[in-house]
Design a protein around this motif. Structure first.
Motif, PDB file in Angstrom:
ATOM      1  N   GLY A 130       0.802  -1.209   0.000  1.00  0.00           N
ATOM      2  CA  GLY A 130       0.000   0.000   0.000  1.00  0.00           C
ATOM      3  C   GLY A 130       0.839   1.264   0.000  1.00  0.00           C
ATOM      4  O   GLY A 130       2.062   1.236   0.113  1.00  0.00           O
ATOM      5  N   THR A 131       0.139   2.384  -0.125  1.00  0.00           N
ATOM      6  CA  THR A 131       0.796   3.691  -0.170  1.00  0.00           C
ATOM      7  C   THR A 131       0.119   4.641   0.797  1.00  0.00           C
ATOM      8  O   THR A 131      -1.109   4.777   0.783  1.00  0.00           O
ATOM      9  CB  THR A 131       0.731   4.294  -1.591  1.00  0.00           C
ATOM     10  OG1 THR A 131       1.391   3.415  -2.510  1.00  0.00           O
ATOM     11  CG2 THR A 131       1.393   5.658  -1.639  1.00  0.00           C
ATOM     12  N   ALA A 132       0.910   5.299   1.633  1.00  0.00           N
ATOM     13  CA  ALA A 132       0.416   6.333   2.541  1.00  0.00           C
ATOM     14  C   ALA A 132       0.900   7.689   2.039  1.00  0.00           C
ATOM     15  O   ALA A 132       2.080   7.846   1.695  1.00  0.00           O
ATOM     16  CB  ALA A 132       0.904   6.083   3.960  1.00  0.00           C
ATOM     17  N   LEU A 133       0.003   8.657   2.000  1.00  0.00           N
ATOM     18  CA  LEU A 133       0.319   9.983   1.477  1.00  0.00           C
ATOM     19  C   LEU A 133       0.136  11.045   2.551  1.00  0.00           C
ATOM     20  O   LEU A 133      -0.896  11.097   3.221  1.00  0.00           O
ATOM     21  CB  LEU A 133      -0.590  10.318   0.297  1.00  0.00           C
ATOM     22  CG  LEU A 133      -0.602   9.343  -0.880  1.00  0.00           C
ATOM     23  CD1 LEU A 133      -1.616   9.796  -1.917  1.00  0.00           C
ATOM     24  CD2 LEU A 133       0.786   9.228  -1.486  1.00  0.00           C
ATOM     25  N   PHE A 134       1.154  11.883   2.701  1.00  0.00           N
ATOM     26  CA  PHE A 134       1.087  13.049   3.568  1.00  0.00           C
ATOM     27  C   PHE A 134       1.421  14.275   2.725  1.00  0.00           C
ATOM     28  O   PHE A 134       2.094  14.173   1.693  1.00  0.00           O
ATOM     29  CB  PHE A 134       2.075  12.909   4.731  1.00  0.00           C
ATOM     30  CG  PHE A 134       1.773  11.758   5.644  1.00  0.00           C
ATOM     31  CD1 PHE A 134       1.013  11.936   6.781  1.00  0.00           C
ATOM     32  CD2 PHE A 134       2.246  10.481   5.344  1.00  0.00           C
ATOM     33  CE1 PHE A 134       0.731  10.868   7.626  1.00  0.00           C
ATOM     34  CE2 PHE A 134       1.970   9.411   6.177  1.00  0.00           C
ATOM     35  CZ  PHE A 134       1.203   9.606   7.324  1.00  0.00           C
ATOM     36  N   PHE A 135       0.988  15.447   3.186  1.00  0.00           N
ATOM     37  CA  PHE A 135       1.068  16.638   2.351  1.00  0.00           C
ATOM     38  C   PHE A 135       1.751  17.768   3.121  1.00  0.00           C
ATOM     39  O   PHE A 135       1.224  18.267   4.100  1.00  0.00           O
ATOM     40  CB  PHE A 135      -0.333  17.025   1.878  1.00  0.00           C
ATOM     41  CG  PHE A 135      -1.009  15.893   1.161  1.00  0.00           C
ATOM     42  CD1 PHE A 135      -0.761  15.653  -0.175  1.00  0.00           C
ATOM     43  CD2 PHE A 135      -1.843  15.022   1.855  1.00  0.00           C
ATOM     44  CE1 PHE A 135      -1.342  14.575  -0.825  1.00  0.00           C
ATOM     45  CE2 PHE A 135      -2.438  13.947   1.213  1.00  0.00           C
ATOM     46  CZ  PHE A 135      -2.186  13.723  -0.132  1.00  0.00           C
ATOM     47  N   ASP A 136       2.924  18.134   2.643  1.00  0.00           N
ATOM     48  CA  ASP A 136       3.737  19.113   3.349  1.00  0.00           C
ATOM     49  C   ASP A 136       3.222  20.530   3.114  1.00  0.00           C
ATOM     50  O   ASP A 136       2.694  20.847   2.046  1.00  0.00           O
ATOM     51  CB  ASP A 136       5.187  18.998   2.872  1.00  0.00           C
ATOM     52  CG  ASP A 136       6.170  19.600   3.856  1.00  0.00           C
ATOM     53  OD1 ASP A 136       5.741  20.004   4.958  1.00  0.00           O
ATOM     54  OD2 ASP A 136       7.375  19.654   3.534  1.00  0.00           O
ATOM     55  N   ASP A 137       3.384  21.350   4.125  1.00  0.00           N
ATOM     56  CA  ASP A 137       3.099  22.782   4.035  1.00  0.00           C
ATOM     57  C   ASP A 137       4.086  23.459   4.971  1.00  0.00           C
ATOM     58  O   ASP A 137       3.779  23.715   6.136  1.00  0.00           O
ATOM     59  CB  ASP A 137       1.655  23.073   4.441  1.00  0.00           C
ATOM     60  CG  ASP A 137       1.261  24.522   4.172  1.00  0.00           C
ATOM     61  OD1 ASP A 137       2.043  25.247   3.524  1.00  0.00           O
ATOM     62  OD2 ASP A 137       0.171  24.930   4.616  1.00  0.00           O
ATOM     63  N   PRO A 138       5.302  23.705   4.503  1.00  0.00           N
ATOM     64  CA  PRO A 138       6.401  24.089   5.391  1.00  0.00           C
ATOM     65  C   PRO A 138       6.284  25.515   5.923  1.00  0.00           C
ATOM     66  O   PRO A 138       6.918  26.453   5.424  1.00  0.00           O
ATOM     67  CB  PRO A 138       7.639  23.923   4.505  1.00  0.00           C
ATOM     68  CG  PRO A 138       7.134  24.109   3.116  1.00  0.00           C
ATOM     69  CD  PRO A 138       5.742  23.565   3.109  1.00  0.00           C
ATOM     70  N   ARG A 139       5.492  25.668   6.966  1.00  0.00           N
ATOM     71  CA  ARG A 139       5.298  26.969   7.603  1.00  0.00           C
ATOM     72  C   ARG A 139       6.028  27.078   8.934  1.00  0.00           C
ATOM     73  O   ARG A 139       5.955  28.108   9.597  1.00  0.00           O
ATOM     74  CB  ARG A 139       3.806  27.217   7.830  1.00  0.00           C
ATOM     75  CG  ARG A 139       2.974  27.224   6.568  1.00  0.00           C
ATOM     76  CD  ARG A 139       3.273  28.409   5.712  1.00  0.00           C
ATOM     77  NE  ARG A 139       2.563  28.350   4.427  1.00  0.00           N
ATOM     78  CZ  ARG A 139       2.767  29.210   3.428  1.00  0.00           C
ATOM     79  NH1 ARG A 139       3.647  30.178   3.566  1.00  0.00           N
ATOM     80  NH2 ARG A 139       2.110  29.093   2.301  1.00  0.00           N
ATOM     81  N   GLY A 140       6.668  25.994   9.352  1.00  0.00           N
ATOM     82  CA  GLY A 140       7.355  26.003  10.633  1.00  0.00           C
ATOM     83  C   GLY A 140       8.398  27.106  10.701  1.00  0.00           C
ATOM     84  O   GLY A 140       9.243  27.229   9.814  1.00  0.00           O
ATOM     85  N   GLY A 141       8.333  27.921  11.750  1.00  0.00           N
ATOM     86  CA  GLY A 141       9.283  29.003  11.927  1.00  0.00           C
ATOM     87  C   GLY A 141       8.869  30.314  11.301  1.00  0.00           C
ATOM     88  O   GLY A 141       9.512  31.347  11.542  1.00  0.00           O
TER      89      GLY A 141
END
Length: 214
Positions: A130-141
């Motif tokens: 299977g495949t797991a998908l996550f979605f980055d939104d690099p707002r850290g900092g």
């Protein structure tokens, strides 16, 4: 398991809903979100194409409900082919020294704790293929993004750890980077922004699914 199954957490709107619609052409979609009305509207759109979905109106921060859902998926289909984790709590922008305690708790609960609880529930359903998908939104900092940026970064760090751990054994864990989209969440973050330059969730869903070869 002959029928392909896609589990979408956070499927009521935005990229989650668009991914549910895009994947419904090749998968039976299990759509999870808190908002029943939005899920029903999603179901109407999917049915209009001749496809079908299973609606699961529940909160991803409720571990008992999510454990029961995963057990039901196992009993009915044996497993899943794709998990797309789109559920997010986007706290209002604020200086770090003005963080609202409730917004911070909700951000940690949804963006971090729920992800940490869901991975052990869902990994057995994905198996090795299977495949797991996550979605980055690099707002850290970034200024004013304290609650959202910190907890989203923690979520993605956890996903990257899982990806490294399963690189040789599976499942495939991927962190994707959607282009800026004209969503309600982004409108809250950037009011007055020229949205004509932004991608649509539907276009991004189509592009991201094409990358997967799903």
């Amino acid at each position: 398991m002959s029928e392909k199954i896609a589990l979408i957490t956070g499927a009521s709107r935005g990229l989650g809903a668009a991914l549910a619609e895009e994947l419904s052409g090749t998968h039976h979609v299990v759509a999870v979100a808190r908002t029943t009305g939005a899920l029903e509207e999603l179901d109407d759109r999917i049915q209009a194409t001749g496809a079908s979905a299973t609606l699961a109106p529940m909160d991803v921060t409720n571990p008992d409900a999510m454990a029961q859902l995963c057990r039901s998926i196992h009993d009915r289909w044996g497993g899943i082919d794709i998990w797309a984790h789109c559920a997010i709590h986007a706290a209002p922008l604020a200086p770090a020294y003005f963080l609202d305690a409730k917004d911070w708790e909700k951000s940690v609960a949804c963006n971090v704790t729920a992800t940490g609880q869901l991975i052990p529930f869902i990994a057995p359903l994905l198996g090795e293929e299977g495949t797991a998908l996550f979605f980055d939104d690099p707002r850290g900092g970034e200024k004013f993004f304290g609650a959202y940026g910190a907890t989203k970064a923690a979520q993605i760090a956890l996903a990257r750890s899982w990806a490294a751990e399963t690189e040789r054994t599976g499942p495939s864990v991927r962190v994707l980077a959607p282009a800026p989209m004209a969503t309600a969440t982004r409108a809250r973050f950037f009011p007055g922004e020229d949205r004509t330059a932004l991608s649509t969730p539907r276009d991004e869903a189509r592009r991201l699914v094409a990358q997967l070869g799903a």
